[in-house]
Design a protein around this motif. Structure first.
Motif, PDB file in Angstrom:
ATOM      1  N   ILE A 135       0.755  -1.214  -0.158  1.00 18.77           N
ATOM      2  CA  ILE A 135      -0.081   0.168  -0.001  1.00 18.77           C
ATOM      3  C   ILE A 135       1.115   1.244   0.059  1.00 18.77           C
ATOM      4  CG2 ILE A 135      -1.894   1.283   1.343  1.00 18.77           C
ATOM      5  CD1 ILE A 135      -2.964  -1.393   2.161  1.00 18.77           C
ATOM      6  N   SER A 136       2.019   1.443   0.848  1.00 20.06           N
ATOM      7  CA  SER A 136       2.695   2.536   1.011  1.00 20.06           C
ATOM      8  C   SER A 136       4.169   2.014   1.272  1.00 20.06           C
ATOM      9  CB  SER A 136       1.972   3.308   2.244  1.00 20.06           C
ATOM     10  OG  SER A 136       3.242   4.365   2.421  1.00 20.06           O
ATOM     11  N   PHE A 137       5.064   2.512   0.485  1.00 19.10           N
ATOM     12  CA  PHE A 137       6.541   2.342   0.623  1.00 19.10           C
ATOM     13  C   PHE A 137       7.200   2.890   1.336  1.00 19.10           C
ATOM     14  CE2 PHE A 137       5.780  -0.056  -3.570  1.00 19.10           C
ATOM     15  CZ  PHE A 137       6.652  -1.003  -3.224  1.00 19.10           C
ATOM     16  N   ILE A 157      18.611  -5.723  -1.402  1.00 18.51           N
ATOM     17  CA  ILE A 157      17.156  -5.480  -1.775  1.00 18.51           C
ATOM     18  C   ILE A 157      17.119  -6.224  -3.088  1.00 18.51           C
ATOM     19  CG2 ILE A 157      15.340  -3.867  -2.111  1.00 18.51           C
ATOM     20  CD1 ILE A 157      16.529  -1.952  -0.220  1.00 18.51           C
ATOM     21  N   ASP A 158      15.944  -7.209  -3.194  1.00 19.57           N
ATOM     22  CA  ASP A 158      15.931  -7.993  -4.292  1.00 19.57           C
ATOM     23  C   ASP A 158      14.501  -8.306  -4.656  1.00 19.57           C
ATOM     24  OD1 ASP A 158      16.433  -9.706  -6.305  1.00 19.57           O
ATOM     25  OD2 ASP A 158      16.383 -11.455  -4.869  1.00 19.57           O
ATOM     26  N   PRO A 159      13.946  -7.694  -5.836  1.00 22.53           N
ATOM     27  CA  PRO A 159      14.574  -6.819  -6.805  1.00 22.53           C
ATOM     28  C   PRO A 159      14.133  -5.653  -6.270  1.00 22.53           C
ATOM     29  CG  PRO A 159      12.854  -7.833  -7.898  1.00 22.53           C
ATOM     30  CD  PRO A 159      12.681  -8.372  -6.377  1.00 22.53           C
ATOM     31  N   LEU A 198       4.594   0.818  -8.024  1.00 23.70           N
ATOM     32  CA  LEU A 198       4.187   2.738  -8.019  1.00 23.70           C
ATOM     33  C   LEU A 198       3.821   3.044  -9.386  1.00 23.70           C
ATOM     34  CD1 LEU A 198       7.199   4.214  -6.061  1.00 23.70           C
ATOM     35  CD2 LEU A 198       4.962   3.717  -5.133  1.00 23.70           C
ATOM     36  N   ASN A 199       4.203   2.293 -10.454  1.00 29.24           N
ATOM     37  CA  ASN A 199       3.633   2.511 -11.857  1.00 29.24           C
ATOM     38  C   ASN A 199       3.573   4.252 -12.077  1.00 29.24           C
ATOM     39  OD1 ASN A 199       2.851   1.813 -14.328  1.00 29.24           O
ATOM     40  ND2 ASN A 199       0.415   1.862 -13.655  1.00 29.24           N
ATOM     41  N   ASN A 200       4.796   4.690 -11.491  1.00 31.02           N
ATOM     42  CA  ASN A 200       4.869   6.260 -11.771  1.00 31.02           C
ATOM     43  C   ASN A 200       6.218   6.889 -11.653  1.00 31.02           C
ATOM     44  OD1 ASN A 200       4.910   9.156 -10.623  1.00 31.02           O
ATOM     45  ND2 ASN A 200       2.841   9.102 -11.519  1.00 31.02           N
ATOM     46  N   GLU A 201       6.752   7.452 -12.735  1.00 34.31           N
ATOM     47  CA  GLU A 201       8.224   7.581 -12.664  1.00 34.31           C
ATOM     48  C   GLU A 201       8.847   8.325 -11.756  1.00 34.31           C
ATOM     49  OE1 GLU A 201      12.069   6.822 -13.905  1.00 34.31           O
ATOM     50  OE2 GLU A 201      10.394   5.818 -14.509  1.00 34.31           O
ATOM     51  N   ALA A 202       7.804   9.626 -11.592  1.00 32.58           N
ATOM     52  CA  ALA A 202       8.254  10.596 -10.526  1.00 32.58           C
ATOM     53  C   ALA A 202       8.164   9.824  -9.139  1.00 32.58           C
ATOM     54  CB  ALA A 202       7.349  11.962 -10.637  1.00 32.58           C
ATOM     55  N   ALA A 203       7.155   9.193  -8.806  1.00 37.04           N
ATOM     56  CA  ALA A 203       6.917   8.908  -7.784  1.00 37.04           C
ATOM     57  C   ALA A 203       8.205   7.643  -7.306  1.00 37.04           C
ATOM     58  CB  ALA A 203       5.527   8.005  -7.550  1.00 37.04           C
ATOM     59  N   TYR A 204       8.339   7.085  -8.391  1.00 37.17           N
ATOM     60  CA  TYR A 204       9.315   5.901  -8.129  1.00 37.17           C
ATOM     61  C   TYR A 204      10.802   6.640  -7.936  1.00 37.17           C
ATOM     62  CZ  TYR A 204      12.977   2.636  -9.440  1.00 37.17           C
ATOM     63  OH  TYR A 204      14.104   1.694  -9.297  1.00 37.17           O
ATOM     64  N   ARG A 205      11.119   7.809  -8.752  1.00 38.60           N
ATOM     65  CA  ARG A 205      12.439   8.377  -8.593  1.00 38.60           C
ATOM     66  C   ARG A 205      12.532   8.746  -6.872  1.00 38.60           C
ATOM     67  NH1 ARG A 205      15.467  10.397 -12.746  1.00 38.60           N
ATOM     68  NH2 ARG A 205      15.008   9.536 -14.767  1.00 38.60           N
ATOM     69  N   LEU A 255      15.410   7.339  -4.455  1.00 39.93           N
ATOM     70  CA  LEU A 255      16.251   8.607  -3.412  1.00 39.93           C
ATOM     71  C   LEU A 255      16.211   8.374  -2.074  1.00 39.93           C
ATOM     72  CD1 LEU A 255      15.738  11.530  -5.934  1.00 39.93           C
ATOM     73  CD2 LEU A 255      17.729  10.285  -5.598  1.00 39.93           C
ATOM     74  N   LEU A 256      14.880   8.184  -1.795  1.00 39.44           N
ATOM     75  CA  LEU A 256      14.796   7.697   0.059  1.00 39.44           C
ATOM     76  C   LEU A 256      15.313   6.539   0.289  1.00 39.44           C
ATOM     77  CD1 LEU A 256      11.129   8.961   0.411  1.00 39.44           C
ATOM     78  CD2 LEU A 256      13.178  10.016   1.143  1.00 39.44           C
ATOM     79  N   PHE A 257      15.359   5.510  -0.401  1.00 38.81           N
ATOM     80  CA  PHE A 257      15.968   4.312  -0.467  1.00 38.81           C
ATOM     81  C   PHE A 257      17.420   4.507  -0.299  1.00 38.81           C
ATOM     82  CE2 PHE A 257      12.544   1.372  -2.122  1.00 38.81           C
ATOM     83  CZ  PHE A 257      12.770   0.236  -1.059  1.00 38.81           C
ATOM     84  N   VAL A 258      18.070   5.161  -1.107  1.00 41.52           N
ATOM     85  CA  VAL A 258      19.567   5.368  -1.023  1.00 41.52           C
ATOM     86  C   VAL A 258      19.917   6.058   0.130  1.00 41.52           C
ATOM     87  CG1 VAL A 258      21.153   6.560  -2.421  1.00 41.52           C
ATOM     88  CG2 VAL A 258      19.582   5.169  -3.793  1.00 41.52           C
ATOM     89  N   ASN A 259      19.424   7.167   0.228  1.00 40.37           N
ATOM     90  CA  ASN A 259      19.634   7.993   1.515  1.00 40.37           C
ATOM     91  C   ASN A 259      19.604   7.324   2.780  1.00 40.37           C
ATOM     92  OD1 ASN A 259      20.061  10.305  -0.284  1.00 40.37           O
ATOM     93  ND2 ASN A 259      17.931  11.087  -0.016  1.00 40.37           N
TER      94      ASN A 259
END
Length: 236
Positions: free
Chosen positions: A106-108, A129-131, A139-146, A150-154
């Protein structure tokens, strides 16, 4: 600069000594190419050296991962290895009691918050993290995915761990730009035989073997033949 072994000797040779610690790496390849197995080599090498290792599955149920990886001889029950089931299925069935289940379909934001909590509980020097592809799919939304990526990376880099993300896309995306290194798994057909090749397309801060080398998935996991060329006729 010190290196850490990825757990596959031939690949360590291609990396000219192994991975640079504290960075994020991307492993790309199609289904069935060995991304999960390669990632588990990386984690189990850390476990062998007494490190804490964290595996987050976002596609295959954790119980399946443990069964499949156990067949290669990996000690997936070792106390230094923590397996988190983050599959976005919305169901808790068939999840082993010792695996912490979190529902992130539901929410990442929950996923990121959950990872932060886990990293506060115990120190992990190796994380997989796989995959990561599953975040993009759901998410099916490029902006939301980016934004989420970035939050993942940080979140991950603040833990001073070495991280492997796996990905099934053939496209060049934000993941490759932000990763410090990219390892790709290829499949070719030569004279009616399927050949598997592994290549390094990016490795910041180091030289590396730029040739695609043959590899196999054996009953011991992934084996990389760093001294061989991919197209060798009948042997591969």
């Amino acid at each position: 600069m010190g290196r850490i072994s990825i757990g596959v000797p031939g690949l360590d040779k291609m990396l000219h000594g192994g991975l640079i610690p504290g960075r994020i790496y991307l492993v790309k390849g199609g289904p069935g190419m060995g991304k999960t197995t390669l990632s588990m080599h990386f984690l189990m090498e850390g476990v062998r050296k007494g490190e804490g290792a964290l595996y987050i599955t976002m596609e295959e149920p954790a119980a399946h991962i443990k069964t499949d990886m156990g067949k290669f001889g990996f000690n997936v029950e070792h106390p230094n290895l923590k397996i988190i089931d983050a599959t976005p299925t919305g169901t808790k069935t068939n999840i082993l009691g010792d695996i912490r289940y979190m529902e992130f379909g539901i929410s990442f934001d929950k996923l990121i918050a959950g990872i932060k909590d886990i990293l506060k509980e115990e120190r992990y020097t190796r994380i997989v993290i796989d995959p990561i592809t599953m975040v993009r799919v759901i998410l099916n939304n490029e902006a939301a995915y980016r934004k989420t990526f970035l939050l993942f990376v940080n979140t991950l880099i603040s833990n001073d761990a070495t991280i492997i993300l796996t990905m099934e896309s053939d496209e060049v995306g934000v993941e490759e730009y932000l990763a410090n290194g990219v390892i790709e798994l290829f499949k070719f057909v030569e004279r009616g035989k399927v050949l598997r090749g592994i290549g390094i397309s990016k490795f910041r801060g180091s030289s590396f073997d730029e040739e695609i080398r043959p590899y196999r998935i054996t009953n011991r996991g992934v084996e990389v033949y760093h001294n061989e060329s991919l197209f060798m006729g009948e042997e591969y």
